[in-house]
Design a protein around this motif. Structure first.
Motif, short mmCIF file in Angstrom:
data_model
loop_
_atom_site.label_atom_id
_atom_site.label_comp_id
_atom_site.label_asym_id
_atom_site.label_seq_id
_atom_site.Cartn_x
_atom_site.Cartn_y
_atom_site.Cartn_z
N GLY A 48 0.79 -1.23 0.00
CA GLY A 48 0.00 0.00 0.00
C GLY A 48 0.81 1.27 0.00
O GLY A 48 0.30 2.33 0.37
N ILE A 49 2.05 1.23 -0.44
CA ILE A 49 2.90 2.43 -0.43
C ILE A 49 2.28 3.51 -1.31
O ILE A 49 2.11 4.66 -0.88
CB ILE A 49 4.33 2.09 -0.88
N ALA A 50 1.94 3.17 -2.55
CA ALA A 50 1.31 4.15 -3.44
C ALA A 50 -0.11 4.44 -3.00
O ALA A 50 -0.57 5.59 -3.06
CB ALA A 50 1.35 3.66 -4.88
N ALA A 51 -0.83 3.41 -2.56
CA ALA A 51 -2.24 3.61 -2.16
C ALA A 51 -2.36 4.65 -1.06
O ALA A 51 -3.29 5.47 -1.05
CB ALA A 51 -2.84 2.28 -1.71
N ARG A 52 -1.44 4.63 -0.12
CA ARG A 52 -1.49 5.60 0.97
C ARG A 52 -1.24 7.01 0.46
O ARG A 52 -1.81 7.97 0.98
CB ARG A 52 -0.49 5.21 2.06
N ARG A 53 -0.39 7.13 -0.56
CA ARG A 53 -0.16 8.44 -1.17
C ARG A 53 -1.45 8.97 -1.79
O ARG A 53 -1.80 10.15 -1.63
CB ARG A 53 0.91 8.33 -2.23
N PHE A 54 -2.13 8.12 -2.53
CA PHE A 54 -3.37 8.58 -3.18
C PHE A 54 -4.46 8.85 -2.15
O PHE A 54 -5.23 9.81 -2.31
CB PHE A 54 -3.81 7.55 -4.22
N ARG A 55 -4.52 8.07 -1.11
CA ARG A 55 -5.50 8.34 -0.06
C ARG A 55 -5.22 9.69 0.59
O ARG A 55 -6.16 10.47 0.84
CB ARG A 55 -5.47 7.23 0.99
N ALA A 56 -3.96 9.99 0.85
CA ALA A 56 -3.61 11.27 1.45
C ALA A 56 -3.96 12.44 0.53
O ALA A 56 -4.18 13.56 1.00
CB ALA A 56 -2.12 11.31 1.79
N ALA A 57 -4.02 12.17 -0.78
CA ALA A 57 -4.38 13.22 -1.74
C ALA A 57 -5.89 13.34 -1.91
O ALA A 57 -6.35 14.09 -2.79
CB ALA A 57 -3.73 12.92 -3.09
N GLY A 58 -6.66 12.62 -1.09
CA GLY A 58 -8.11 12.76 -1.10
C GLY A 58 -8.85 11.70 -1.89
O GLY A 58 -10.07 11.83 -2.08
N CYS A 59 -8.16 10.65 -2.33
CA CYS A 59 -8.81 9.61 -3.13
C CYS A 59 -9.36 8.49 -2.25
O CYS A 59 -8.90 8.27 -1.12
CB CYS A 59 -7.81 9.02 -4.12
N ARG A 60 -10.32 7.78 -2.79
CA ARG A 60 -10.81 6.54 -2.20
C ARG A 60 -10.17 5.40 -2.99
O ARG A 60 -10.38 5.28 -4.20
CB ARG A 60 -12.34 6.46 -2.26
N VAL A 61 -9.38 4.57 -2.30
CA VAL A 61 -8.50 3.63 -2.99
C VAL A 61 -8.89 2.19 -2.65
O VAL A 61 -9.07 1.84 -1.47
CB VAL A 61 -7.03 3.87 -2.60
N LEU A 62 -8.97 1.37 -3.67
CA LEU A 62 -9.10 -0.08 -3.52
C LEU A 62 -7.87 -0.72 -4.15
O LEU A 62 -7.47 -0.35 -5.26
CB LEU A 62 -10.35 -0.60 -4.22
N GLY A 63 -7.26 -1.66 -3.45
CA GLY A 63 -6.10 -2.36 -3.97
C GLY A 63 -6.46 -3.75 -4.47
O GLY A 63 -7.36 -4.40 -3.93
N VAL A 64 -5.74 -4.21 -5.48
CA VAL A 64 -5.77 -5.59 -5.94
C VAL A 64 -4.35 -6.11 -5.86
O VAL A 64 -3.43 -5.49 -6.41
CB VAL A 64 -6.30 -5.71 -7.38
N GLU A 65 -4.14 -7.22 -5.15
CA GLU A 65 -2.78 -7.70 -4.87
C GLU A 65 -2.80 -9.23 -4.82
O GLU A 65 -3.60 -9.82 -4.09
CB GLU A 65 -2.29 -7.13 -3.54
N PRO A 66 -1.93 -9.90 -5.59
CA PRO A 66 -1.95 -11.37 -5.60
C PRO A 66 -1.35 -12.03 -4.37
O PRO A 66 -1.64 -13.20 -4.11
CB PRO A 66 -1.14 -11.73 -6.85
N ASP A 67 -0.53 -11.32 -3.60
CA ASP A 67 0.17 -11.92 -2.47
C ASP A 67 -0.54 -11.56 -1.17
O ASP A 67 -0.55 -10.39 -0.77
CB ASP A 67 1.62 -11.42 -2.43
N PRO A 68 -1.14 -12.54 -0.48
CA PRO A 68 -1.88 -12.21 0.75
C PRO A 68 -1.00 -11.63 1.84
O PRO A 68 -1.48 -10.88 2.69
CB PRO A 68 -2.50 -13.55 1.17
N ARG A 69 0.30 -11.95 1.83
CA ARG A 69 1.19 -11.39 2.86
C ARG A 69 1.36 -9.89 2.67
O ARG A 69 1.37 -9.13 3.64
CB ARG A 69 2.56 -12.10 2.80
N MET A 70 1.48 -9.47 1.43
CA MET A 70 1.58 -8.04 1.14
C MET A 70 0.25 -7.35 1.44
O MET A 70 0.20 -6.26 2.02
CB MET A 70 1.97 -7.82 -0.32
#
Length: 276
Positions: free
Chosen positions: A65-87
């Motif tokens: 979520g490194i980039a996702a947190r950036r976009f959230r801080a910029a006022g966005c609503r973010v959903l992630g898709v990620e193949p690795d459950p650990r990440m």
């Protein structure tokens, strides 16, 4: 591959999305990945947000979520898709909603977004299939925006580090000498594949490239903390990894104990065409 020497000319490397074992190896130490990986410049995030028709962002291959947190801080609503459950678990601890799947097989369930972004991840996705999926979920006028941090060592240190890596990882599918070259140059093929996939998928205007140059000062320990998270090293046996870290640490010590890394964040941007 994320923040490591760019892909070069071996035939299999023209399709890095086929390297599934490497693509899904970053979660071996997800906490270190989140701690040590470089962030993304505000300028890039702000440019994507300004060019999107709304705040709904899909972060493909969101990792921790490194980039996702950036976009959230910029006022966005973010959903992630990620193949690795650990990440994905780490991203969720930061409050990012994540669905575990590869992007090509992920079910959007009728949802639509204003931007589809991918930080350090789009090369692990089939470029045409990924662009076609992005076209399905983007609203008209929405942005597809995969981007990468590309690094370049200071020349003398880069030569020393490349030599350590060549000795410790013989036969690696990377040209470690790329660390000493102009940062975006080695990524030209990767950017071209992304753009060609967008054109093949259809539904987008002509893709364009963005770039933003920046720098970061690294101490010896900070860089050695990051190296095990890079694709060239995530699957190395412990003794081989220790050899790499010892050699690189000695090279950084010889250079004075710290160094300034030059980064270029490069992006391929395309606007979803059509009408609602």
């Amino acid at each position: 591959m994320p923040t490591v020497p760019p892909e070069r000319a071996r035939p299999s490397e023209h399709e890095p999305h086929r390297h599934r074992r490497m693509a899904e190896s970053f979660g071996v130490d997800a906490e270190r990945y989140d701690r040590a990986r470089p962030d993304y410049p505000d300028a890039v995030v702000e440019r994507v947000v300004a060019g999107s028709p709304g705040p709904e962002v899909l972060d493909v291959g969101c990792g921790t979520g490194i980039a996702a947190r950036r976009f959230r801080a910029a006022g966005c609503r973010v959903l992630g898709v990620e193949p690795d459950p650990r990440m994905a678990d780490v991203a969720r601890r930061f409050g990012i909603g994540v669905e575990v799947a590869t992007f090509e097989t992920w079910d959007p369930a009728g949802r639509e977004f204003d931007a589809v972004v991918a930080g350090q991840a789009w090369h692990w996705i089939d470029p045409a299939a990924g662009a076609a999926k992005a076209a399905r979920v983007l609203r008209p006028g929405g942005l597809l925006a995969p981007f990468w941090n590309v690094f370049q060592f200071p020349p003398d240190l880069g030569e020393a580090v490349a030599e350590v890596c060549r000795r410790a990882v013989p036969g690696a599918p990377f040209d470690f000498r790329a660390m000493t070259k102009g940062a975006p140059d080695g990524y030209r093929a990767l950017l071209a594949r992304a753009a060609d996939g967008i054109r093949e998928a259809g539904g987008f205007g002509e893709p364009e490239q963005w770039r933003h140059d920046w720098e970061r000062l690294y101490t010896r320990d900070e860089w050695l903390d990051q190296m095990p998270t890079q694709g060239a090293f995530t699957r190395l046996p412990p003794d081989r990894l220790a050899e790499v870290l010892a050699g690189v640490g000695a090279a950084i010590d010889e250079a004075g104990g710290d160094f300034t890394m030059r980064y270029t964040t490069v992006a391929v941007i395309a606007v979803r065409t059509g009408t609602a």
